[in-house]
Design a protein around this motif. Structure first.
Motif, short mmCIF file in Angstrom:
data_model
loop_
_atom_site.label_atom_id
_atom_site.label_comp_id
_atom_site.label_asym_id
_atom_site.label_seq_id
_atom_site.Cartn_x
_atom_site.Cartn_y
_atom_site.Cartn_z
N LEU A 110 -14.98 -93.88 -46.85
CA LEU A 110 -15.34 -93.24 -48.14
C LEU A 110 -15.64 -91.75 -47.96
N LEU A 111 -16.20 -91.40 -46.81
CA LEU A 111 -16.56 -89.99 -46.58
C LEU A 111 -15.42 -89.20 -45.94
N ASN A 112 -14.33 -89.90 -45.66
CA ASN A 112 -13.18 -89.23 -45.04
C ASN A 112 -13.44 -88.72 -43.63
N VAL A 113 -14.19 -89.48 -42.86
CA VAL A 113 -14.41 -89.08 -41.47
C VAL A 113 -14.03 -90.24 -40.55
N ASN A 114 -13.80 -89.91 -39.29
CA ASN A 114 -13.54 -90.95 -38.30
C ASN A 114 -14.89 -91.46 -37.78
N ASN A 169 -24.74 -93.01 -54.36
CA ASN A 169 -26.00 -92.25 -54.35
C ASN A 169 -25.83 -90.93 -53.61
N TYR A 170 -25.07 -90.96 -52.54
CA TYR A 170 -24.78 -89.72 -51.78
C TYR A 170 -24.09 -88.70 -52.70
N MET A 171 -23.15 -89.16 -53.49
CA MET A 171 -22.42 -88.26 -54.38
C MET A 171 -23.33 -87.69 -55.47
N LYS A 172 -24.47 -88.38 -55.69
CA LYS A 172 -25.43 -87.86 -56.68
C LYS A 172 -26.53 -87.04 -56.00
N VAL A 182 -19.95 -83.29 -43.78
CA VAL A 182 -20.50 -84.38 -44.59
C VAL A 182 -21.47 -85.20 -43.73
N GLY A 183 -22.14 -86.15 -44.35
CA GLY A 183 -22.98 -87.05 -43.56
C GLY A 183 -24.17 -87.53 -44.35
N ILE A 184 -24.43 -88.81 -44.18
CA ILE A 184 -25.64 -89.38 -44.77
C ILE A 184 -26.71 -89.30 -43.69
N MET A 185 -27.87 -88.76 -44.04
CA MET A 185 -28.92 -88.57 -43.03
C MET A 185 -29.75 -89.86 -42.94
N PRO A 186 -29.61 -90.61 -41.83
CA PRO A 186 -30.34 -91.88 -41.74
C PRO A 186 -31.76 -91.67 -41.25
N ILE A 187 -32.69 -92.37 -41.87
CA ILE A 187 -34.06 -92.36 -41.36
C ILE A 187 -34.59 -93.80 -41.31
N VAL A 188 -35.72 -93.97 -40.64
CA VAL A 188 -36.30 -95.31 -40.49
C VAL A 188 -37.74 -95.29 -40.96
N SER A 189 -38.15 -96.30 -41.68
CA SER A 189 -39.58 -96.45 -42.00
C SER A 189 -40.00 -97.87 -41.67
N ILE A 190 -41.27 -97.99 -41.30
CA ILE A 190 -41.83 -99.32 -41.01
C ILE A 190 -42.92 -99.60 -42.04
N GLY A 191 -42.80 -100.79 -42.66
CA GLY A 191 -43.80 -101.17 -43.66
C GLY A 191 -44.86 -102.04 -43.03
N SER A 192 -46.09 -101.91 -43.44
CA SER A 192 -46.52 -100.96 -44.44
C SER A 192 -46.99 -99.64 -43.82
N THR A 193 -46.90 -99.54 -42.49
CA THR A 193 -47.41 -98.35 -41.79
C THR A 193 -46.96 -97.04 -42.44
#
Ligand code: PA5
Length: 428
Positions: free
Chosen positions: A403-407, A248-251, A293-304
């Motif tokens: 996969l992202l080629n990082v340490n 998904n990141y690659m897309k 590079v980097g996947i940006m992580p976020i958090v959500s709480i349901g259903s709030t």
């Protein structure tokens, strides 16, 4: 006991893409299995913590001694990887409102927030306190500053103050030497276990065991997940999840949302966020050239957060992939059967059933909108499950690093703000 089940049928990654990515992880799984044999010597060392029975024994002995002092408060002084895991497990198991009726209250001194520290001091004045200072490097400005303030307060309250302090740090750090010189109990963090991978070391185990968390079960769940995540890629939940996120990141789906349907799991989400951000957001060297590079992580709480973020998730940019986590609540609460003209069709339903319908409704709507997600469709708030979940996320992060080629084990850029701060404060 049940295992975490990862369902990725709505991840919008086809079989070919999955297969290709999973193959890239085969070598990493071999390395992980090798790391299991050499204990704490490899960067992947944290996967050996859950099977370390001696470690649990040592922690339990110190807990036993400290509980004899009949403390009213436990203050965890540490930041980032040094306290987020403890907070995550404590809130998930004991609840965000734990302190309201706890005999041993827990407070977190992470940032240098004078108001937060003042309120902790107020509680310290009222009873006996164990201070657990946690810093792998032993040099983190926030942690050392808070420790100095809180130690002074402790000294006002008890004569043999050193009996009330426990230090968790790397061998021979400044803090380690301080502990030895002052006859303070000290736990060692293995050199190769980085902060955000350290929850199953004394970093998390000591404060959690103090609060009554069953650390054997926590380790048991994690051990089981190490087993599942070091086997062949096709059956390996961490590899499968990493492959979904990577494709998904690659897309262009660079945002990864951990969507937890339980208030008490918010800190667990924040722990996931730190793990992914510090491990994966960095410069990769790909074909002799450098790339951020980097996947940006976020958090959500349901259903709030459906009342906050859902509009974006459906209507905004198609740059998010979710992991939905459905939680089995411990309690059942029914809506009373009393007609008062306020959505009376809700009467007799339980809050649990309403939550489940919202969860399923959201998942269905995402699928219809063509927005990708994975599901952990049964999450129990117990030590075994939480141990499994956290271990899954740590190994998934290691795979994503590959996969992202990082340490995934360093965080070189965090130094940037630290150096500027030290200059402003004229610290050496
Ligand atoms: O994950 C990490 O390595 C960091 O978040 C550290 O835990 C954090 O910076 C605190 O460092 P220390 O434990 O050295 O005080």
């Amino acid at each position: 006991m049940k295992d975490i089940n990862l369902n990725y049928k709505n991840s919008m990654v086809n079989k070919d893409e999955m297969y290709k990515t999973l193959r890239l992880l085969e070598g990493e799984i071999v390395r992980m299995n090798e790391a299991k044999k050499i204990n704490y010597l490899d960067d992947r060392a944290s996967i050996n913590l859950p099977t370390d029975a001696q470690l649990r024994k040592t922690v339990k002995n110190v807990v036993h001694e400290k509980l004899k002092l009949k403390p009213n408060n436990l203050v965890v002084v540490g930041i980032g990887g040094s306290n987020l895991g403890t907070m995550a497990v404590q809130e998930a198991l004991l609840g965000k409102n734990y302190n309201l009726d706890a005999n041993l209250k827990v407070f977190y001194a992470d940032t240098v927030d004078a108001d937060n520290i003042s309120s902790i001091i107020k509680h310290m004045k009222k009873g006996k306190t164990i201070l657990n200072i946690i810093s792998k490097s032993g040099t983190t400005v926030e942690t050392i500053a808070n420790f100095k303030v809180l130690l002074e307060e402790l000294k006002k309250k008890v004569v043999n103050y050193n009996k009330y302090v426990v230090i968790t740090t790397e061998k021979e750090s400044m803090l380690y030497n301080y502990a030895v010189e002052n006859n303070i109990d000290v736990f060692e963090i293995p050199k190769k276990v980085g902060g955000r991978y350290s929850v199953f070391s004394p970093v998390g185990l000591f404060p959690l065991a103090m609060l009554g968390v069953d650390i054997d079960k926590l380790h048991k769940g994690a051990t089981r997940m190490v087993k599942l995540c070091t086997r062949t890629v096709k059956l390996n939940p961490a590899a499968l999840s990493a492959a979904v996120l990577y494709n998904n990141y690659m897309k262009g789906r660079v945002i990864y949302n951990t969507f937890l349907f339980s208030n008490d799991l918010e800190s667990l989400g924040k722990w996931c966020r730190q793990l992914a951000a510090e491990s994966l957001g960095k410069v990769a060297t790909i074909k002799m050239s450098s790339k951020n590079v980097g996947i940006m992580p976020i958090v959500s709480i349901g259903s709030t957060d459906l009342h906050s973020m859902a509009q974006y998730y459906f209507g905004g940019l198609d740059n998010v992939v979710h992991t939905l986590v459905k939680v089995n609540e411990k309690n059942k609460v029914n809506v009373p059967n009393e007609k008062n003209g306020l959505i009376d069709d809700l009467n007799k339903l339980s809050l649990n059933k309403i939550m489940s319908a919202i969860y399923n409704g959201f998942a269905l709507a995402l699928a219809k909108a063509g927005r990708p997600y994975m599901e952990i469709d049964l999450f129990e708030k117990n030590e075994y499950f939480i141990g499994q979940f956290m271990q899954l996320k740590m190994i998934e992060t290691m795979f994503l690093g590959k996969l992202l080629n990082v340490n995934p084990f360093n965080q070189p850029d965090v130094e940037k703000y630290k150096q500027e701060t030290k200059k402003i404060l004229k610290l050496s």
